[in-house]
Write an enzyme that holds these catalytic residues in place. Structure first.
Site, short mmCIF file in Angstrom:
data_model
loop_
_atom_site.label_atom_id
_atom_site.label_comp_id
_atom_site.label_asym_id
_atom_site.label_seq_id
_atom_site.Cartn_x
_atom_site.Cartn_y
_atom_site.Cartn_z
CD GLN A 164 -2.79 1.53 2.20
OE1 GLN A 164 -2.28 2.01 3.20
NE2 GLN A 164 -4.09 1.26 2.10
CD GLU B 108 -10.09 4.75 5.24
OE1 GLU B 108 -10.72 4.65 4.16
OE2 GLU B 108 -10.50 4.28 6.30
CE1 TYR C 104 -3.52 8.87 6.79
CE2 TYR C 104 -4.90 7.12 5.91
CZ TYR C 104 -4.16 7.65 6.95
OH TYR C 104 -4.05 6.97 8.14
NE ARG D 184 -10.04 0.96 1.92
CZ ARG D 184 -9.67 0.89 3.19
NH1 ARG D 184 -8.40 0.87 3.51
NH2 ARG D 184 -10.59 0.80 4.14
CG HIS E 161 -7.96 8.46 9.86
ND1 HIS E 161 -8.45 7.24 10.26
CD2 HIS E 161 -6.93 8.20 9.03
CE1 HIS E 161 -7.75 6.28 9.69
NE2 HIS E 161 -6.83 6.83 8.93
NE ARG F 123 -11.14 -3.92 13.09
CZ ARG F 123 -12.23 -3.45 13.67
NH1 ARG F 123 -12.15 -2.93 14.88
NH2 ARG F 123 -13.40 -3.48 13.07
CD GLN G 69 -10.42 -3.51 25.14
OE1 GLN G 69 -11.54 -3.94 24.96
NE2 GLN G 69 -9.76 -3.72 26.24
NE ARG H 19 -13.59 8.26 44.23
CZ ARG H 19 -12.92 7.31 44.87
NH1 ARG H 19 -13.02 7.21 46.18
NH2 ARG H 19 -12.16 6.47 44.21
P1 NAP Z 1 -12.18 1.36 36.12
O1 NAP Z 1 -11.93 1.66 34.70
O2 NAP Z 1 -11.05 1.22 37.05
O3 NAP Z 1 -13.15 2.50 36.66
C1 NAP Z 1 -13.60 2.53 37.97
C2 NAP Z 1 -14.39 3.79 38.22
O4 NAP Z 1 -14.85 3.78 39.55
C3 NAP Z 1 -13.59 5.04 38.04
O5 NAP Z 1 -14.38 5.97 37.32
C4 NAP Z 1 -13.31 5.53 39.47
O6 NAP Z 1 -13.38 6.93 39.39
C5 NAP Z 1 -14.43 4.92 40.26
N1 NAP Z 1 -14.02 4.45 41.60
C6 NAP Z 1 -12.92 3.74 41.92
N2 NAP Z 1 -12.90 3.47 43.24
C7 NAP Z 1 -14.01 4.04 43.76
C8 NAP Z 1 -14.54 4.12 45.07
N3 NAP Z 1 -13.92 3.56 46.11
N4 NAP Z 1 -15.69 4.79 45.25
C9 NAP Z 1 -16.32 5.37 44.22
N5 NAP Z 1 -15.87 5.33 42.94
C10 NAP Z 1 -14.72 4.66 42.72
O7 NAP Z 1 -13.01 0.02 36.26
P2 NAP Z 1 -14.21 -0.55 35.39
O8 NAP Z 1 -15.07 0.50 34.82
O9 NAP Z 1 -14.85 -1.55 36.27
O10 NAP Z 1 -13.50 -1.29 34.23
C11 NAP Z 1 -12.62 -2.38 34.50
C12 NAP Z 1 -11.72 -2.66 33.32
O11 NAP Z 1 -12.48 -3.28 32.31
C13 NAP Z 1 -11.16 -1.40 32.71
O12 NAP Z 1 -9.88 -1.11 33.22
C14 NAP Z 1 -11.09 -1.71 31.28
O13 NAP Z 1 -9.79 -2.08 30.92
C15 NAP Z 1 -12.02 -2.87 31.06
N6 NAP Z 1 -13.12 -2.39 30.22
C16 NAP Z 1 -12.82 -1.93 29.00
C17 NAP Z 1 -13.83 -1.45 28.21
C18 NAP Z 1 -13.54 -0.92 26.83
O14 NAP Z 1 -14.44 -0.48 26.16
N7 NAP Z 1 -12.34 -0.93 26.34
C19 NAP Z 1 -15.13 -1.46 28.65
C20 NAP Z 1 -15.39 -1.96 29.91
C21 NAP Z 1 -14.37 -2.41 30.70
P3 NAP Z 1 -13.01 7.89 40.60
O15 NAP Z 1 -11.97 7.15 41.41
O16 NAP Z 1 -12.54 9.15 39.96
O17 NAP Z 1 -14.29 8.09 41.34
FE1 SF4 Z 2 -10.15 -7.46 16.53
FE2 SF4 Z 2 -9.91 -6.55 19.04
FE3 SF4 Z 2 -8.11 -8.24 17.98
FE4 SF4 Z 2 -8.20 -5.72 17.16
S1 SF4 Z 2 -7.68 -6.41 19.21
S2 SF4 Z 2 -8.02 -7.52 15.89
S3 SF4 Z 2 -10.39 -5.37 17.19
S4 SF4 Z 2 -10.26 -8.67 18.41
#
Ligand code: NAP
Ligand code: SF4
Length: 667
Positions: free
Chosen positions: A100, A164, A166, A214, A252, A311, A339, A558
């Site tokens: 590419q 995209e 570019y 593309r 993008h 992917r 991710q 918080r």
């Molecule tokens: P997290 O990302 O660590 O978030 C926890 C949240 O709770 C934060 O907003 C924190 O903010 C708050 N918190 C922490 N301790 C607290 C307490 N004692 N009292 C009140 N609030 C508190 O955890 P999660 O949302 O459970 O996600 C877990 C993991 O799953 C993530 O790290 C992520 O990698 C993964 N995940 C990824 C995706 C994605 O789309 N990529 C989606 C879902 C989950 P404050 O401390 O500022 O209040």
């Molecule tokens: Fe697919 Fe997620 Fe793997 Fe990327 S990291 S190739 S989006 S499964």
């Protein structure tokens, strides 16, 4: 089965063995010191897996077209020589590969960026300089020179990156082209640049070399191309000598998701289908196609001649081979999470894959069958435990996998119930089949204890996480408070007003689940994001009104600062935009005072507020589950802790599965 998808495609001077194109994807190996050997191993594995045509990540035809100051360039004989290792590796496995050519234009992240006009991109740090006529001609020449070198390197063709947002796209659209000379103004002039590039490449490489263009068929930005313009350019490209036209969707800088997991499968194939009747060269469609069933349907229905998947080939190099053997259920499906692939690349790290940590580490992570099988217990059938158990068993160990619930999947079982994250179900299906394939002995509804585990040669604790307990007055009232795990599992009724404590990935997911529109039809999704299916408006955008949710939802943290982006580098903005569109209230700098019958009492900047929530949902992160931890020292070196049981903070599935596989290779 899959007879349309697996049918060869005759290009006249050459044949592709099937209708599957591995789309261009930057891996980070392009710039790596040992990169080309690693890249060769990466592509060789995919060629061995049966894909019809591979397109490499983007290489710049000159210095100023590089995306980053140190991005890969392909412009000198030494590059052609160095790339032979890649083309030979692919050809050894009967594959074909195109290089590419990508000029970043105003997306370049260095001060020497150039474009059609000196208009800075909203996502760029540097404003480009306007290209002079001489620079334009030199750039056209540079594309042709690179294509000729690609031919010399043994590539079967080139893909000209015209989408995209570019450089080439920047010439085509009024949004970025304010010129008054022969390269700007009316559409005939604006499309001159891509046409001259294709013509000069064709002159250099002769007739027996694949040129893919593309083409941005749906820009998804204001002042983008209209449908008539897209069709005209496609027809002119055909006359100029392209072999294949590939589809590009969205610049993008567009603020519309195009490849993330919440984008419905095959959400944009209708765009390619609209263009297809207007050209006679083969046309490729793409975006969120991740199963052979989808690919087969698209080709059978005549929406396109080929499907492009990028992917999905990180997730499973043997996608095509498994489809050929009617083993689609064994495909490790890309879940569209970004991710470990795009998120890594955007952080300047090497790409890999959440569900397949081997991707881009083919020369480093090599599982070797064992001569001395051990008996190994794995505790917990979440992502980490599943990855470890199946890797160990594949290598020949005798593995017992203990799971205290009645099913496998752990946190993925919760994730897959979030609307737009249904793809996580595919990973559970994959591991369920891997358990059978590799001979792991699965024990559901079984709580492992120290006695039971003491008989094993090795013990892997992958016992996962539990929602963190937070301390707020009134938190123990079950009528008013629920944790996210119980909410998702039991589908707890939450009423019309909901306060979410915690704005991490899960808080954001829960907010989007609670405000999700009822209909999941593709047209409703396109409408939600303002996509004009008629492409009657430039760029395919239509300002539909935001569909606010009937529910009142507050997402709280918080910490001061931005709320609601979640952890994903390339997907965070989508989460935030989704919540904003649905009218979710995002509050930072919150102190929690108490929960009572009235709702959740908080203060922000010492100003008390009452959120009159019917339910308070706790999404405050996790704590490790470490059963009988006081007895762990008795196991000595034979105990290994992985995933959330190892470390619950910032737990993400990328780390969990990677840790599982790496331990599985080591023991
Ligand atoms: P997290 O990302 O660590 O978030 C926890 C949240 O709770 C934060 O907003 C924190 O903010 C708050 N918190 C922490 N301790 C607290 C307490 N004692 N009292 C009140 N609030 C508190 O955890 P999660 O949302 O459970 O996600 C877990 C993991 O799953 C993530 O790290 C992520 O990698 C993964 N995940 C990824 C995706 C994605 O789309 N990529 C989606 C879902 C989950 P404050 O401390 O500022 O209040
Ligand atoms: Fe697919 Fe997620 Fe793997 Fe990327 S990291 S190739 S989006 S499964």
């Amino acid at each position: 089965m899959y007879s349309n998808l697996l049918k060869p495609l005759d290009l006249g001077f050459t044949q592709l063995r099937n209708r599957v194109l591995m789309g261009s994807m930057h891996t980070g190996l392009e710039e790596d010191k040992k990169g080309l050997d690693r890249l060769a191993a990466f592509y060789a594995e995919r060629a061995k897996g049966g894909v019809g045509l591979i397109v490499t990540g983007g290489f710049s035809p000159n210095l100023r077209g590089r995306l980053h100051p140190f991005s890969a360039e392909f412009s000198k004989p030494k590059h052609a020589k160095a790339h032979q290792v890649v083309t030979e590796a692919v050809h050894q496995h009967g594959g074909k590969i195109a290089l590419q050519l990508l000029h970043a234009g105003r997306y370049a992240m260095h001060p020497f960026a150039q474009s059609a006009s000196a208009i800075r991109a909203p996502i760029a740090r540097f404003a480009p300089s306007e290209m002079s006529t001489r620079q334009i001609n030199n750039t056209i020449e540079a594309f042709a020179n690179s294509a000729e070198l690609a031919q010399l390197a043994g590539y079967d063709g080139v893909e000209v990156m015209g989408s995209e947002g570019y450089l080439i796209n920047q010439f085509i659209c009024q949004r970025t082209n304010n010129r008054y000379d022969e390269w700007g103004g009316d559409y005939q002039n604006r499309m001159r640049f891509p046409l001259e590039i294709v013509k000069s490449i064709r002159r250099k490489v002769g007739e027996r070399f694949i040129i893919i263009f593309r083409l941005s068929m749906l820009d998804l930005v204001e002042q983008g191309s209209t449908f008539d313009e897209v069709v005209l350019l496609a027809q002119e490209l055909e006359k100029a000598g392209v072999t294949i036209i590939n589809t590009g969707i969205g610049w993008h800088e567009a603020r519309i998701p195009t490849i993330a997991t919440q984008v419905p499968r095959s959400a944009f194939t209708w765009v390619t289908e609209k263009v297809k009747p207007h050209v006679s060269v083969p046309i490729v469609t793409c975006n969120r196609i991740n199963t052979p069933e989808e690919g087969e349907r698209i080709i059978a229905e005549g929406q396109a001649d080929m499907v492009s998947m990028a992917r999905p080939f990180l997730a499973d190099p043997y996608f095509v081979a498994k489809a050929e053997k009617q083993q689609a259920a064994l495909i490790n499906t890309c879940i569209g999470c970004n991710q470990a692939c795009l998120d890594n690349v955007f952080k300047g790290k090497r790409a890999s894959c959440l569900v397949n940590p081997y991707a881009c580490r083919e020369t480093e992570l090599i599982p070797v069958n064992t001569d001395t099988p051990k008996s190994i217990a794995v505790v917990g059938a979440g992502p980490a435990g599943l990855a470890c158990a199946t890797t160990l068993a594949q290598r020949g160990h005798n593995v017992d996998l203990f799971e205290r619930s009645d099913r496998i999947g752990g946190q993925f079982r919760l994730a897959m119930q979030i609307p737009g994250k249904e793809e996580f179900r595919e990973t559970i299906r994959y591991f369920a089949n891997q358990i059978d394939e590799t001979g792991v002995k699965l024990h559901l509804d079984t709580e492992a204890n120290a006695d039971l585990l003491s008989e094993y040669d090795e013990v892997v604790m992958a016992s996962g996480v539990t929602p963190r307990k937070v301390h707020i007055d009134g938190i123990d009232n079950p009528d008013k408070v629920v944790d996210y795990q119980t909410l998702i599992r039991d589908k707890t009724y939450v009423g019309d007003k909901v306060a979410i404590v915690g704005a991490g990935g899960i808080g954001v997911d829960v907010a989007s689940m609670l405000t999700e529109p009822e209909s999941h039809q593709l047209d409703d999704w396109l409408y939600e994001w303002g996509i004009d299916k008629e492409i009657a408006h430039p760029g395919g955008l239509y300002p539909y009104p935001d569909a606010m949710s009937d529910k009142t939802v507050w997402v709280l943290q918080r910490r001061k600062g931005r709320v609601g982006k979640g952890p994903g580098k390339t997907t965070g903005w989508i989460h935030k935009r989704t919540l904003e569109k649905r009218g979710v209230n995002l509050l930072g700098g919150v102190s929690y005072e108490k929960i009572d019958e009235q709702g959740l009492h908080i203060s922000i900047d010492d100003q008390p507020q009452l959120l009159d929530a019917d339910k308070v949902i706790i999404c405050a992160g996790q704590e490790s589950v470490r059963p009988f931890e006081n007895q762990w020292p008795e196991f000595g070196d034979k105990l290994h802790v992985i995933g959330g049981a190892d470390y619950a903070g910032e737990l993400d599935a990328v780390r969990a599965i990677k840790q599982g596989v790496e331990l599985g290779i080591k023991l």
